[in-house]
Design a protein around this motif. Structure first.
Motif, PDB file in Angstrom:
ATOM      1  N   TRP A  87      69.171  22.036  24.499  1.00 29.09           N
ATOM      2  CA  TRP A  87      70.284  22.877  24.930  1.00 29.09           C
ATOM      3  C   TRP A  87      70.481  24.005  23.922  1.00 29.09           C
ATOM      4  O   TRP A  87      70.754  23.747  22.747  1.00 29.09           O
ATOM      5  CB  TRP A  87      71.558  22.047  25.032  1.00 29.09           C
ATOM      6  N   ASP A  89      72.908  26.165  23.734  1.00 27.76           N
ATOM      7  CA  ASP A  89      74.318  26.139  23.372  1.00 27.76           C
ATOM      8  C   ASP A  89      75.017  25.251  24.391  1.00 27.76           C
ATOM      9  O   ASP A  89      74.386  24.713  25.297  1.00 27.76           O
ATOM     10  CB  ASP A  89      74.938  27.545  23.329  1.00 27.76           C
ATOM     11  N   MET A  90      76.300  25.094  24.242  1.00 24.90           N
ATOM     12  CA  MET A  90      77.046  24.203  25.132  1.00 24.90           C
ATOM     13  C   MET A  90      77.902  24.983  26.134  1.00 24.90           C
ATOM     14  O   MET A  90      78.805  24.435  26.741  1.00 24.90           O
ATOM     15  CB  MET A  90      77.923  23.260  24.302  1.00 24.90           C
ATOM     16  N   ASN A  91      77.594  26.256  26.329  1.00 24.13           N
ATOM     17  CA  ASN A  91      78.408  27.076  27.221  1.00 24.13           C
ATOM     18  C   ASN A  91      78.122  26.807  28.693  1.00 24.13           C
ATOM     19  O   ASN A  91      79.013  26.914  29.534  1.00 24.13           O
ATOM     20  CB  ASN A  91      78.195  28.561  26.923  1.00 24.13           C
ATOM     21  N   TRP A  92      76.861  26.482  29.014  1.00 21.99           N
ATOM     22  CA  TRP A  92      76.518  26.249  30.412  1.00 21.99           C
ATOM     23  C   TRP A  92      77.079  24.895  30.858  1.00 21.99           C
ATOM     24  O   TRP A  92      76.765  23.861  30.304  1.00 21.99           O
ATOM     25  CB  TRP A  92      74.999  26.278  30.616  1.00 21.99           C
ATOM     26  N   LYS A  93      77.897  24.928  31.905  1.00 18.67           N
ATOM     27  CA  LYS A  93      78.537  23.709  32.398  1.00 18.67           C
ATOM     28  C   LYS A  93      78.208  23.446  33.860  1.00 18.67           C
ATOM     29  O   LYS A  93      78.965  22.796  34.571  1.00 18.67           O
ATOM     30  CB  LYS A  93      80.049  23.794  32.197  1.00 18.67           C
ATOM     31  N   ASP A  98      84.180  25.795  37.448  1.00 20.03           N
ATOM     32  CA  ASP A  98      85.104  24.931  36.708  1.00 20.03           C
ATOM     33  C   ASP A  98      85.520  23.687  37.488  1.00 20.03           C
ATOM     34  O   ASP A  98      85.964  22.705  36.895  1.00 20.03           O
ATOM     35  CB  ASP A  98      86.358  25.713  36.322  1.00 20.03           C
ATOM     36  N   ARG A 114      73.430  15.396  24.953  1.00 21.91           N
ATOM     37  CA  ARG A 114      74.556  16.329  25.014  1.00 21.91           C
ATOM     38  C   ARG A 114      75.822  15.515  25.232  1.00 21.91           C
ATOM     39  O   ARG A 114      75.809  14.496  25.918  1.00 21.91           O
ATOM     40  CB  ARG A 114      74.347  17.338  26.151  1.00 21.91           C
TER      41      ARG A 114
END
Length: 215
Positions: A87, A89-93, A98, A114
């Motif tokens: 990963w 970064d952890m921005n992709w959700k 939302d 993660r």
């Protein structure tokens, strides 16, 4: 014991569950969005994405069935998002914004750890790095007696089929040809794996097949 179910998974006439060249802008690959023209107008799918109205009839009946008695989901990493490898970064959700349409705990198969992500609407994504059996055990525990729905992609469904873990599949065959992509039943002998077609029905938009594991 709760069932492991594939629901509303659509393939083309030539057997592809996604088109080629999947990316962030085109998560279903070239031509892939046309697979799901039977589903998007239904009352069930419109409600999931916050819209009123929707079609009824055969397509709606199968779409609605897919969400009944579901207590947890399993999906492959590609269904969660397009990122490969560690990963960055952890921005992709996830693809879904939302408030994803799952509203349960969702277990995402990945090789890269993660932390879990809690989203609006009751969805929590958990990232499972120790394989399909662990994901199923955790999903069944989370489902608390309800069924577990197995999402895509093709490779994830194939893993569970080869292991004989899928109890029931609803496959919709869209009246289109994709020519290439990911073929759902490639190198799978469904008969020898113990599956049979238990139900079929057609609308003007798709042919619906229910495939079950023989008891």
């Amino acid at each position: 014991m709760s069932k492991l179910r594939v629901e509303s998974f659509t393939i083309s006439i030539d057997g592809f569950g996604a088109g080629p060249n999947q990316n962030l802008e085109n998560p279903l690959g070239a031509g892939g969005p046309a697979l799901h023209q039977w589903a998007w107008p239904t009352k069930t799918f419109r409600t999931l994405f916050g819209h009123d109205g929707g079609t009824t009839g055969t397509d709606e009946e199968f779409a609605a069935r897919g969400f009944r008695n579901i207590g947890a989901w399993i999906m492959g990493r590609n269904m969660f998002g397009p990122i490969r490898g560690p990963w960055p970064d952890m921005n992709w959700k996830g693809w879904w914004g939302d408030n994803p349409p799952y509203h349960t705990q969702v277990f995402v198969l990945t090789h890269h750890p993660r932390e879990s992500i809690t989203m609006d609407g009751g969805t929590t994504f958990h990232f499972v790095t120790d394989g399909i059996f662990s994901a199923l055990a955790r999903a069944r525990q989370a489902a608390n007696g309800l069924d577990v729905r197995l999402g895509g992609g093709v490779a994830t469904i194939q893993q569970y089929l080869r292991a004989g873990l899928v109890d029931e599949m609803h496959i919709a065959v869209a009246p289109i040809l994709l020519g290439s992509g990911e073929r759902l039943f490639a190198d799978l002998n469904m008969l020898s794996l113990g599956y049979q077609c238990a139900e079929h029905a057609a609308s003007s938009n798709a042919t619906h097949l229910v495939i079950k594991k023989k008891m």
